[in-house]
Scaffold this motif. Structure first.
Motif, PDB file in Angstrom:
ATOM      1  N   LEU A 226      -3.009  11.586   4.647  1.00  0.00           N
ATOM      2  CA  LEU A 226      -4.092  10.923   5.378  1.00  0.00           C
ATOM      3  C   LEU A 226      -4.950  10.048   4.480  1.00  0.00           C
ATOM      4  CD1 LEU A 226      -5.543  10.830   8.196  1.00  0.00           C
ATOM      5  CD2 LEU A 226      -6.999  12.694   7.354  1.00  0.00           C
ATOM      6  N   PHE A 227      -5.210   8.839   4.955  1.00  0.00           N
ATOM      7  CA  PHE A 227      -6.235   7.978   4.372  1.00  0.00           C
ATOM      8  C   PHE A 227      -7.289   7.737   5.440  1.00  0.00           C
ATOM      9  CE2 PHE A 227      -8.264   3.849   4.194  1.00  0.00           C
ATOM     10  CZ  PHE A 227      -8.751   3.812   2.906  1.00  0.00           C
ATOM     11  N   VAL A 228      -8.571   7.843   5.081  1.00  0.00           N
ATOM     12  CA  VAL A 228      -9.672   7.565   5.998  1.00  0.00           C
ATOM     13  C   VAL A 228     -10.640   6.607   5.303  1.00  0.00           C
ATOM     14  CG1 VAL A 228     -11.630   8.528   7.274  1.00  0.00           C
ATOM     15  CG2 VAL A 228      -9.491   9.822   7.118  1.00  0.00           C
ATOM     16  N   GLY A 229     -10.955   5.503   5.954  1.00  0.00           N
ATOM     17  CA  GLY A 229     -11.922   4.583   5.368  1.00  0.00           C
ATOM     18  C   GLY A 229     -11.688   3.148   5.791  1.00  0.00           C
ATOM     19  N   ARG A 230     -12.450   2.243   5.193  1.00  0.00           N
ATOM     20  CA  ARG A 230     -12.284   0.825   5.462  1.00  0.00           C
ATOM     21  C   ARG A 230     -10.949   0.348   4.899  1.00  0.00           C
ATOM     22  NH1 ARG A 230     -17.485   0.983   3.540  1.00  0.00           N
ATOM     23  NH2 ARG A 230     -16.887   0.015   1.556  1.00  0.00           N
ATOM     24  N   VAL A 231     -10.350  -0.587   5.611  1.00  0.00           N
ATOM     25  CA  VAL A 231      -9.093  -1.169   5.135  1.00  0.00           C
ATOM     26  C   VAL A 231      -9.444  -2.444   4.379  1.00  0.00           C
ATOM     27  CG1 VAL A 231      -6.851  -2.120   5.800  1.00  0.00           C
ATOM     28  CG2 VAL A 231      -7.800  -0.151   7.035  1.00  0.00           C
ATOM     29  N   ARG A 233      -9.018  -4.318   0.098  1.00  0.00           N
ATOM     30  CA  ARG A 233      -8.227  -4.271  -1.126  1.00  0.00           C
ATOM     31  C   ARG A 233      -8.723  -3.225  -2.119  1.00  0.00           C
ATOM     32  NH1 ARG A 233      -4.577  -7.773  -3.233  1.00  0.00           N
ATOM     33  NH2 ARG A 233      -4.012  -7.826  -1.017  1.00  0.00           N
ATOM     34  N   LEU A 234     -10.038  -3.053  -2.180  1.00  0.00           N
ATOM     35  CA  LEU A 234     -10.639  -2.098  -3.107  1.00  0.00           C
ATOM     36  C   LEU A 234     -10.100  -0.679  -2.916  1.00  0.00           C
ATOM     37  CD1 LEU A 234     -13.036  -2.072  -5.253  1.00  0.00           C
ATOM     38  CD2 LEU A 234     -14.442  -1.203  -3.375  1.00  0.00           C
ATOM     39  N   LYS A 235      -9.692  -0.346  -1.699  1.00  0.00           N
ATOM     40  CA  LYS A 235      -9.238   1.007  -1.388  1.00  0.00           C
ATOM     41  C   LYS A 235      -7.809   1.274  -1.860  1.00  0.00           C
ATOM     42  CE  LYS A 235     -13.088   2.046   0.757  1.00  0.00           C
ATOM     43  NZ  LYS A 235     -14.050   3.008   0.192  1.00  0.00           N
ATOM     44  N   ARG A 236      -7.064   0.228  -2.150  1.00  0.00           N
ATOM     45  CA  ARG A 236      -5.719   0.317  -2.731  1.00  0.00           C
ATOM     46  C   ARG A 236      -4.762   1.191  -1.918  1.00  0.00           C
ATOM     47  NH1 ARG A 236      -3.933  -3.780  -5.440  1.00  0.00           N
ATOM     48  NH2 ARG A 236      -5.548  -4.614  -6.802  1.00  0.00           N
ATOM     49  N   ILE A 237      -4.750   0.975  -0.613  1.00  0.00           N
ATOM     50  CA  ILE A 237      -3.799   1.671   0.251  1.00  0.00           C
ATOM     51  C   ILE A 237      -2.370   1.272  -0.108  1.00  0.00           C
ATOM     52  CG2 ILE A 237      -3.130   2.069   2.670  1.00  0.00           C
ATOM     53  CD1 ILE A 237      -6.042   1.288   3.411  1.00  0.00           C
ATOM     54  N   ASP A 238      -2.208   0.061  -0.645  1.00  0.00           N
ATOM     55  CA  ASP A 238      -0.869  -0.392  -1.048  1.00  0.00           C
ATOM     56  C   ASP A 238      -0.249   0.533  -2.086  1.00  0.00           C
ATOM     57  OD1 ASP A 238      -3.032  -1.639  -2.704  1.00  0.00           O
ATOM     58  OD2 ASP A 238      -1.326  -2.322  -3.883  1.00  0.00           O
ATOM     59  N   LEU A 313      -5.645  11.173   0.731  1.00  0.00           N
ATOM     60  CA  LEU A 313      -5.391  10.265  -0.383  1.00  0.00           C
ATOM     61  C   LEU A 313      -6.521   9.255  -0.534  1.00  0.00           C
ATOM     62  CD1 LEU A 313      -1.664   9.653   0.521  1.00  0.00           C
ATOM     63  CD2 LEU A 313      -2.494  11.085  -1.335  1.00  0.00           C
ATOM     64  N   MET A 314      -7.028   9.120  -1.768  1.00  0.00           N
ATOM     65  CA  MET A 314      -8.084   8.147  -2.068  1.00  0.00           C
ATOM     66  C   MET A 314      -7.720   7.419  -3.363  1.00  0.00           C
ATOM     67  SD  MET A 314     -11.687   9.932  -0.997  1.00  0.00           S
ATOM     68  CE  MET A 314     -12.496   8.338  -1.057  1.00  0.00           C
ATOM     69  N   PRO A 315      -6.852   6.409  -3.272  1.00  0.00           N
ATOM     70  CA  PRO A 315      -6.379   5.707  -4.468  1.00  0.00           C
ATOM     71  C   PRO A 315      -7.240   4.518  -4.877  1.00  0.00           C
ATOM     72  CG  PRO A 315      -5.143   4.966  -2.561  1.00  0.00           C
ATOM     73  CD  PRO A 315      -6.155   5.967  -2.035  1.00  0.00           C
ATOM     74  N   SER A 316      -8.527   4.564  -4.554  1.00  0.00           N
ATOM     75  CA  SER A 316      -9.426   3.425  -4.717  1.00  0.00           C
ATOM     76  C   SER A 316      -9.538   2.950  -6.166  1.00  0.00           C
ATOM     77  CB  SER A 316     -10.827   3.785  -4.222  1.00  0.00           C
ATOM     78  OG  SER A 316     -10.802   4.277  -2.908  1.00  0.00           O
ATOM     79  N   ASP A 317      -9.832   1.669  -6.313  1.00  0.00           N
ATOM     80  CA  ASP A 317     -10.181   1.122  -7.630  1.00  0.00           C
ATOM     81  C   ASP A 317     -11.583   1.544  -8.040  1.00  0.00           C
ATOM     82  OD1 ASP A 317      -7.801  -0.171  -8.139  1.00  0.00           O
ATOM     83  OD2 ASP A 317      -8.460  -2.097  -7.332  1.00  0.00           O
ATOM     84  N   GLU A 351      -7.640  21.954  -9.242  1.00  0.00           N
ATOM     85  CA  GLU A 351      -8.333  23.025  -8.530  1.00  0.00           C
ATOM     86  C   GLU A 351      -8.565  22.682  -7.064  1.00  0.00           C
ATOM     87  OE1 GLU A 351     -11.917  24.225 -10.473  1.00  0.00           O
ATOM     88  OE2 GLU A 351     -11.044  24.081 -12.481  1.00  0.00           O
ATOM     89  N   THR A 352      -9.167  21.520  -6.791  1.00  0.00           N
ATOM     90  CA  THR A 352      -9.433  21.107  -5.405  1.00  0.00           C
ATOM     91  C   THR A 352      -8.583  19.897  -5.021  1.00  0.00           C
ATOM     92  OG1 THR A 352     -11.237  19.603  -6.008  1.00  0.00           O
ATOM     93  CG2 THR A 352     -11.807  21.920  -5.638  1.00  0.00           C
ATOM     94  N   GLY A 353      -7.705  19.498  -5.916  1.00  0.00           N
ATOM     95  CA  GLY A 353      -6.846  18.339  -5.691  1.00  0.00           C
ATOM     96  C   GLY A 353      -6.348  17.828  -7.026  1.00  0.00           C
ATOM     97  N   PHE A 354      -5.986  16.558  -7.055  1.00  0.00           N
ATOM     98  CA  PHE A 354      -5.493  15.951  -8.282  1.00  0.00           C
ATOM     99  C   PHE A 354      -6.178  14.613  -8.523  1.00  0.00           C
ATOM    100  CE2 PHE A 354      -1.661  18.447  -6.970  1.00  0.00           C
ATOM    101  CZ  PHE A 354      -1.612  19.306  -8.074  1.00  0.00           C
ATOM    102  N   LEU A 355      -6.445  14.324  -9.786  1.00  0.00           N
ATOM    103  CA  LEU A 355      -6.926  13.011 -10.189  1.00  0.00           C
ATOM    104  C   LEU A 355      -5.785  12.251 -10.849  1.00  0.00           C
ATOM    105  CD1 LEU A 355     -10.396  14.045 -11.668  1.00  0.00           C
ATOM    106  CD2 LEU A 355      -9.994  12.804  -9.539  1.00  0.00           C
ATOM    107  N   VAL A 356      -5.653  10.977 -10.502  1.00  0.00           N
ATOM    108  CA  VAL A 356      -4.574  10.144 -11.042  1.00  0.00           C
ATOM    109  C   VAL A 356      -5.165   8.822 -11.523  1.00  0.00           C
ATOM    110  CG1 VAL A 356      -2.822  11.163  -9.530  1.00  0.00           C
ATOM    111  CG2 VAL A 356      -4.074   9.123  -8.773  1.00  0.00           C
ATOM    112  N   PRO A 357      -4.483   8.125 -12.430  1.00  0.00           N
ATOM    113  CA  PRO A 357      -4.956   6.803 -12.829  1.00  0.00           C
ATOM    114  C   PRO A 357      -4.909   5.825 -11.651  1.00  0.00           C
ATOM    115  CG  PRO A 357      -3.303   7.657 -14.366  1.00  0.00           C
ATOM    116  CD  PRO A 357      -3.275   8.534 -13.161  1.00  0.00           C
ATOM    117  N   THR A 358      -5.712   4.785 -11.701  1.00  0.00           N
ATOM    118  CA  THR A 358      -5.656   3.761 -10.654  1.00  0.00           C
ATOM    119  C   THR A 358      -4.322   3.031 -10.708  1.00  0.00           C
ATOM    120  OG1 THR A 358      -6.706   2.143 -12.125  1.00  0.00           O
ATOM    121  CG2 THR A 358      -8.147   3.399 -10.654  1.00  0.00           C
TER     122      THR A 358
END
Length: 417
Positions: A226-231, A233-238, A313-317, A351-358
C-alpha cells in the motif's frame, strides 16, 4: 490562561478532501489537533483561504469549539501554494477585520507552512499576539533534492529565513528538522522545540488483516502493498514499480501473490503528469495485473486499508515527518520507508519496518519479499509498530503543545524575548 487560539493554514483547508494535489499530513495535523483542543474547551479559529464558491463563511464540522473560517483573498479558485503570496496582505487584512467584527482576541497564534508564517508575523505586529510556527516542509530541503532548481522560488526560502527570526517559537517535528533549521536557517537553538505530530489511536488501531480485507472486498490470496498520499514525483512511487519489476525477474511466484495499491490522487486526471507517467510505466513494465490506482480515500476508511496491507511503502525523496507511516504503524502495519527526514526518525529499522536508501528498488524488493515469505516477522513488526505509535497519541502531543503555548504567552506577558 490560554482560552482562544488562532490557527493559520492559508493555502489549504483542514477540511479539504484527502489525496488532492496539496492535501496531506498537514491537513490531518491541523484538523486532529484542533479537534482535540476543542474537546478540552479551548476555542479554535482556523483561518484558510476560500478557493471555492461552495465553501461557507464558517464551517463547524470538525467539532465543538472549532471554527474553520474561509477568508476571501485573491480569486475564488484553487491556487498553487506559491500563487498565494501576492494575496497574503489581503488575507491578513480580512483576518483582522473578522476579529474586529466579532470582537475576539487571541491569546496565541499557531501558523502552518511558510505562507501562514508571513501572515502570523503581520498579525503579531498589529495585535501583539505571540506566534508559534510549524513549517511542515522546508523550502531549502525541497530545493536540495530537486533536479530543476528554478522550480522552487527563492521567495519562499527568503520568507522562511525571516519567519525563523520573527516567530516566538518554532515547532520541529523531529531532531532532523531541528538540525535543518539550525544548519540551513541559522535559527537560534533555544527557539526550537521538538514536538512530533500525533495520531488518532481511536481511529487508527489494528483491525485484523483478514477482517479488513473482507470489508474492502479484496482477494484473500493476494498480499497488499500500500501507498497512501499525494501522487507527485517527490513521493517516488516509480521506485516501487521498479521494485515489483525486479521481483518479477527474480521470483515470479512472489510477484503473482502481490497487489500494489496507490491510494491518492485521481487516476483519471489528465493534468497530473506524475499520475500519467506512473500509469505508462505500469504498462511498460507489464505490471497492470499487479497495480491498482485506487484514487483518493477519506480519512475514515483509511484504517481498513492500512490494516489490510502486508506493508505500507513510503519511498519518498523527502518527508519532514511522515504522517502516513505513523497511521500505518498505529494500525499494526509495518512500513518500508526511505531513510530520509522524519521517516528515519519514526520508523525503527528491523523493529517496526525497514529503512532503505532513496531510489533503491532492489532493496525495496528484498524487504517486500522478506515480509511476504515471513508472516511471523511481519506480525511481530506490526505489533511493535502499534505499541510505538501509542506514544504519539494526540492527547499526549496536545499536552506538550499547550505547555509550549503557555510558556510563550507567559514570556510575552513578562516582557521577555
Amino acid at each position: 490562561m490560554i482560552r482562544r487560539i488562532a490557527f493559520l493554514s492559508v493555502h489549504t483547508s483542514p477540511l479539504a478532501p484527502m489525496g488532492g494535489n496539496k492535501t496531506g499530513g498537514m491537513n490531518v495535523y491541523i484538523r486532529e489537533l484542533a479537534q482535540e483542543l476543542g474537546q478540552r474547551g479551548f476555542h479554535i479559529d482556523i483561518f484558510t483561504r476560500r478557493s471555492d464558491q461552495s465553501e461557507p463563511d464558517v464551517d463547524r464540522r470538525i467539532g465543538p469549539n472549532v471554527n474553520v473560517i474561509y477568508i476571501k483573498a485573491g480569486p475564488i479558485t484553487p491556487l498553487t501554494p506559491d500563487e498565494h503570496f501576492p494575496y497574503l496582505s489581503e488575507f491578513t487584512a480580512h483576518v483582522m477585520a473578522y476579529a474586529m467584527r466579532h470582537n475576539v482576541q487571541y491569546d496565541v497564534i499557531y501558523s502552518h507552512y511558510w505562507l501562514s508564517g508571513w501572515v502570523a508575523a503581520k498579525l503579531k505586529e498589529t495585535w501583539g499576539t505571540p506566534f508559534l510556527q510549524m513549517f511542515h516542509t522546508l523550502g531549502y530541503m525541497k530545493e536540495r533534492i530537486r533536479s530543476t532548481k528554478q522550480v522552487m522560488p527563492n521567495q519562499r526560502i527568503e520568507t522562511e529565513m525571516h519567519i525563523v527570526e520573527w516567530a516566538d517559537r518554532i515547532i520541529a517535528a523531529t531532531p532532523a528538522e531541528q538540525a535543518q533549521l539550525l544548519w540551513l536557517y541559522r535559527s537560534r537553538r533555544k527557539k526550537i522545540e521538538i514536538i512530533p505530530p500525533g495520531v488518532n489511536i481511536e481511529r487508527f488501531h489494528p483491525v485484523g488483516m483478514q477482517a479488513a480485507r473482507e470489508k474492502l472486498g479484496m482477494a484473500k490470496d493476494k498480499q497488499l502493498l500500500l501507498f497512501v498520499g499525494r501522487v507527485e514525483r517527490l513521493k517516488r512511487i516509480d521506485t516501487v514499480l521498479r521494485a515489483l519489476a525486479d521481483l518479477g525477474e527474480r521470483d515470479s511466484d512472489i510477484l503473482q501473490r502481490l497487489c500494489f495499491m496507490v491510494v491518492g490522487g485521481d487516476p483519471h486526471d489528465a493534468d497530473n503528469d506524475e499520475m500519467s507517467c506512473l500509469q505508462r510505466m505500469t504498462d511498460q513494465l507489464n505490471l497492470r495485473s499487479y497495480v491498482c490506482f485506487a484514487g483518493a480515500r477519506e480519512q475514515d476508511v483509511l484504517p481498513l486499508y492500512y490494516s489490510a496491507a502486508t506493508v505500507v511503502l513510503m519511498p519518498s525523496d523527502y518527508e519532514s515527518f511522515g504522517m502516513v507511516a505513523l497511521e500505518a504503524m498505529a494500525s499494526g502495519t509495518p512500513v518500508i520507508a526511505s531513510e530520509v527526514g522524519g521517516l528515519a526518525f519514526l520508523v525503527k529499522d528491523g523493529e517496526t519496518g525497514f529503512l532503505v536508501p532513496t531510489k533503491s528498488p532492489e532493496r525495496i524488493a528484498e524487504r517486500i519479499r522478506d515480509l511476504v515469505v515471513n508472516p511471523e516477522k511481519r506480525e511481530k513488526m506490526g505489533e511493535q509498530a502499534s505499541h510505538l505509535a501509542q506514544s504519539y497519541a494526540w492527547n499526549q502531543i496536545a499536552d506538550r503543545l499547550l505547555d509550549s503555548f503557555n510558556t510563550i504567552v507567559k514570556r510575552g506577558a513578562a516582557g521577555e524575548s
